[in-house]
Design an enzyme around this catalytic site. Structure first.
Site, PDB file in Angstrom:
ATOM      1  N   ARG A   1      33.176  44.535  18.755  1.00 52.13           N
ATOM      2  CA  ARG A   1      34.090  42.892  19.351  1.00 52.13           C
ATOM      3  C   ARG A   1      33.192  42.105  20.010  1.00 52.13           C
ATOM      4  O   ARG A   1      33.637  41.221  20.216  1.00 52.13           O
ATOM      5  CB  ARG A   1      33.408  43.407  20.809  1.00 52.13           C
ATOM      6  CG  ARG A   1      34.597  42.768  22.472  1.00 52.13           C
ATOM      7  CD  ARG A   1      33.716  44.445  23.622  1.00 52.13           C
ATOM      8  NE  ARG A   1      34.487  43.235  24.846  1.00 52.13           N
ATOM      9  CZ  ARG A   1      35.427  43.943  24.875  1.00 52.13           C
ATOM     10  NH1 ARG A   1      36.591  44.664  24.457  1.00 52.13           N
ATOM     11  NH2 ARG A   1      36.688  43.095  26.491  1.00 52.13           N
TER      12      ARG A   1
ATOM     13  N   HIS B   1      40.289  42.846  32.302  1.00 49.86           N
ATOM     14  CA  HIS B   1      41.452  43.429  31.378  1.00 49.86           C
ATOM     15  C   HIS B   1      40.538  44.486  29.604  1.00 49.86           C
ATOM     16  O   HIS B   1      40.918  43.851  29.023  1.00 49.86           O
ATOM     17  CB  HIS B   1      42.434  42.274  30.982  1.00 49.86           C
ATOM     18  CG  HIS B   1      43.146  43.361  29.644  1.00 49.86           C
ATOM     19  ND1 HIS B   1      44.526  44.029  30.723  1.00 49.86           N
ATOM     20  CD2 HIS B   1      43.498  43.771  28.449  1.00 49.86           C
ATOM     21  CE1 HIS B   1      44.931  44.579  29.132  1.00 49.86           C
ATOM     22  NE2 HIS B   1      44.468  44.557  28.292  1.00 49.86           N
TER      23      HIS B   1
END
Length: 335
Positions: free
Chosen positions: A100, A192
């Site tokens: 990530r 999100h």
């Protein structure tokens, strides 16, 4: 006829872009009487620019009365020139073996450049929606980069949580058998990402209280909320990739249209979810790009204030905040 509105779209030849542009040109986003100029950005690569030309040929072939003109470019300065609305769709997708953090860094570079260009060249009142993931942090990067130029305010930058909001509505409709349009006062808090918190505590459906319909407060109802509803909404994107072999594009485009339409035309007092820079409400630190329930009026959004936050909700809201803080720290050196 109204003067045309300039709409910049990045990643314009991509899957979401392809699903989005025809909706914008048809009037679904800004209204049935609002002409648009599409300013379309794609990477300055021969293949991407050729694909973009093909999309523009199709847009021409639709003969949309509201499509005033189009520009194709690989230069952000051209794409964002005088833009009234900017949809930042293009982003680096997560590749095999990518952490990530790598994704944040790769996108950080893209959104720094685009934020700078918006800060220098866009209409100072531009409405910016970041769709490309990780949307909240990409929006934060673009906002910080733009603000260095002192023309565009922080409040003009938003991140898309409308897809999560719409997914929550759909799950509630399926569970209760009520029409999706009957649900009011649903909220999605935070990032999100799978840490988001879809909150139904204040929701109604045709006037009935949704917590009562779902039997919240009973073991069965609370288990459905915690173990089925919240994870289903949070992981829906992954479920679609698993089923379709590709990420959700048409539903993301539809949510982007909803987000801008409501911001532009207003929500008539109804709640929607937008990722926005926090003003400190609900103990979310100021400036963090966070999903809140909002209402929109006269081109401005306002956080729904005064909602009670119970212990379960606070834990969920803090958990998604922690993730956002970690993302913010990971990109701090780029800003």
């Amino acid at each position: 006829m109204k003067a045309p509105v300039r709409v910049a779209v990045t990643g314009a030849a991509g899957q979401i872009g392809y699903a989005l542009l025809f909706r914008i040109a048809s009037g679904a986003m800004l209204g049935a009487d609002q002409p648009v100029i599409l300013q379309l950005l794609e990477i300055p690569d021969e293949k991407a620019q050729k694909a973009l030309k093909g999309v523009m040929m199709e847009l021409e072939d639709c003969a949309f009365p509201l499509l005033h003109s189009m520009i194709a470019t690989g230069d952000p300065a051209v794409a964002f020139k005088d833009a009234d609305v900017a949809l930042l769709v293009g982003a680096r997708p997560r590749g095999p073996g990518m952490e990530r953090k790598d994704l944040l860094t790769a996108n950080g570079q893209i959104f720094t450049v685009q934020g700078e260009a918006i800060g220098k060249y866009a209409n100072p009142n531009v409405k910016v929606l970041v769709v490309g993931n990780p949307a909240n942090t990409n929006a934060y990067i673009a906002m910080k980069s733009a603000m260095k130029h002192g023309r565009v305010k922080a409040k003009n930058f938003t991140a898309m949580l409308r897809l999560d909001h719409n997914r929550a509505l759909s799950q509630l409709a399926t569970k209760t058998g009520k029409p999706v349009a009957s649900f009011k006062k649903v909220a999605v808090w935070g990032n999100h990402s799978p840490t988001m918190y879809p909150d139904v505590r204040f929701a109604t459906a045709d006037g009935a209280k949704v917590p009562e319909l779902l039997k919240l407060g009973t073991a069965e109802g609370d288990a459905w909320n915690k173990d089925t509803f919240i994870p289903t909404v949070g992981k829906r994107g992954a479920a679609i990739i698993e089923a379709r072999g590709l990420s959700s594009a048409a539903s993301a485009a539809s949510a982007a249209v909803d987000h801008i339409r409501d911001w532009w035309l207003g929500t008539n007092g109804e709640w929607v979810t937008m990722g926005i820079p926090s003003d400190g409400s609900y103990d979310i630190p100021e400036g963090i790009m966070y999903g809140f329930p909002v209402t929109c009026k006269n081109g401005e959004y306002e956080i729904v204030k005064g909602l009670e936050i119970d212990a379960f909700s606070r834990e969920k809201m803090n958990n998604t905040l922690k993730e956002l803080n970690e993302e913010k720290d990971a990109v701090a050196s780029m800003l």
